[in-house]
Design a protein around this motif. Structure first.
Motif, short mmCIF file in Angstrom:
data_model
loop_
_atom_site.label_atom_id
_atom_site.label_comp_id
_atom_site.label_asym_id
_atom_site.label_seq_id
_atom_site.Cartn_x
_atom_site.Cartn_y
_atom_site.Cartn_z
N GLY A 103 -6.39 6.35 0.28
CA GLY A 103 -7.38 6.02 -0.73
C GLY A 103 -7.72 4.55 -0.68
N ARG A 104 -8.38 4.06 -1.70
CA ARG A 104 -8.78 2.65 -1.72
C ARG A 104 -7.60 1.71 -1.90
N SER A 105 -6.59 2.15 -2.63
CA SER A 105 -5.46 1.26 -2.88
C SER A 105 -4.18 1.70 -2.17
N GLY A 106 -4.22 2.77 -1.43
CA GLY A 106 -3.04 3.23 -0.72
C GLY A 106 -3.11 4.72 -0.46
N GLY A 107 -1.98 5.28 -0.17
CA GLY A 107 -1.93 6.70 0.12
C GLY A 107 -0.59 7.28 -0.27
N ILE A 158 2.47 4.90 -0.63
CA ILE A 158 2.54 3.84 0.38
C ILE A 158 1.32 2.95 0.24
N GLY A 159 1.41 1.75 0.77
CA GLY A 159 0.32 0.79 0.69
C GLY A 159 -0.83 1.16 1.62
N ILE A 160 -1.98 0.57 1.38
CA ILE A 160 -3.18 0.86 2.16
C ILE A 160 -3.00 0.48 3.63
N ASN A 161 -2.37 -0.66 3.90
CA ASN A 161 -2.17 -1.08 5.29
C ASN A 161 -1.24 -0.13 6.03
N CYS A 185 -0.84 2.97 5.34
CA CYS A 185 -1.56 4.23 5.46
C CYS A 185 -2.55 4.18 6.62
N ILE A 186 -3.33 3.11 6.69
CA ILE A 186 -4.35 2.99 7.74
C ILE A 186 -3.70 2.88 9.12
N SER A 187 -2.61 2.11 9.20
CA SER A 187 -1.97 1.92 10.50
C SER A 187 -1.16 3.14 10.95
N GLY A 188 -0.92 4.08 10.05
CA GLY A 188 -0.13 5.26 10.40
C GLY A 188 1.33 4.92 10.64
N LYS A 189 1.86 4.01 9.85
CA LYS A 189 3.23 3.54 10.02
C LYS A 189 4.25 4.67 9.94
N TYR A 190 4.01 5.62 9.04
CA TYR A 190 4.96 6.71 8.85
C TYR A 190 4.45 7.96 9.56
N LYS A 191 5.16 8.33 10.60
CA LYS A 191 4.79 9.50 11.40
C LYS A 191 5.66 10.68 11.00
N ILE A 192 5.11 11.86 11.13
CA ILE A 192 5.84 13.08 10.78
C ILE A 192 7.12 13.15 11.60
#
Length: 126
Positions: free
Chosen positions: A48-52, A67-70, A72-79
């Motif tokens: 979303g706008r402020s995170g995910g 989680i934070g927006i950065n 979320c966008i970077s896909g830091k957490y992978k399944i």
């Protein structure tokens, strides 16, 4: 504004400021007294706008974790990734250890002044 408007705003702001403070206090308590656990990422939510959010599995129970927006966008957490979380047993809630809960606590205290302003305007209009 009319007295009724200030009264309605007072009731709404009191309710939301109490809820915001309870949430901030819960997060602060978990951050200071929480037990470190290992969780596994089950799925990624929408950004979303402020995170995910991500879904994680911690001790055979699924949790939704903000989680934070950065991140979320970077896909830091992978399944399937293993991550460290803080677990508050009294709340059955988890947080990421790097969350900044102090800001939320201060904001919740500042937000409490809005109902006080409405109450002041109610009393002043008499």
């Amino acid at each position: 504004m009319s007295r009724m408007t200030y009264f309605v705003l007072f009731i709404l702001f009191v309710y939301f400021s109490i809820k915001f403070f309870e949430t901030s206090l819960r997060d602060y308590t978990i951050m200071t007294n929480g037990e470190e656990k290992v969780a596994y990422v089950l799925s990624n939510g929408n950004c979303g706008r402020s995170g995910g959010t991500i879904q994680v599995l911690c001790e055979d129970k699924a949790y939704s974790l903000n989680i934070g927006i950065n991140e979320c966008i970077s896909g830091k957490y992978k399944i399937g990734n293993e991550i460290r979380v803080l677990y508050g047993i009294q709340y059955d809630y988890i947080l990421l250890p790097q969350e900044n809960v102090i800001v939320g606590l201060y904001m919740s205290l500042a937000f409490f002044f809005l109902p006080l302003y409405c109450l002041y305007k109610l009393i002043k209009n008499n």
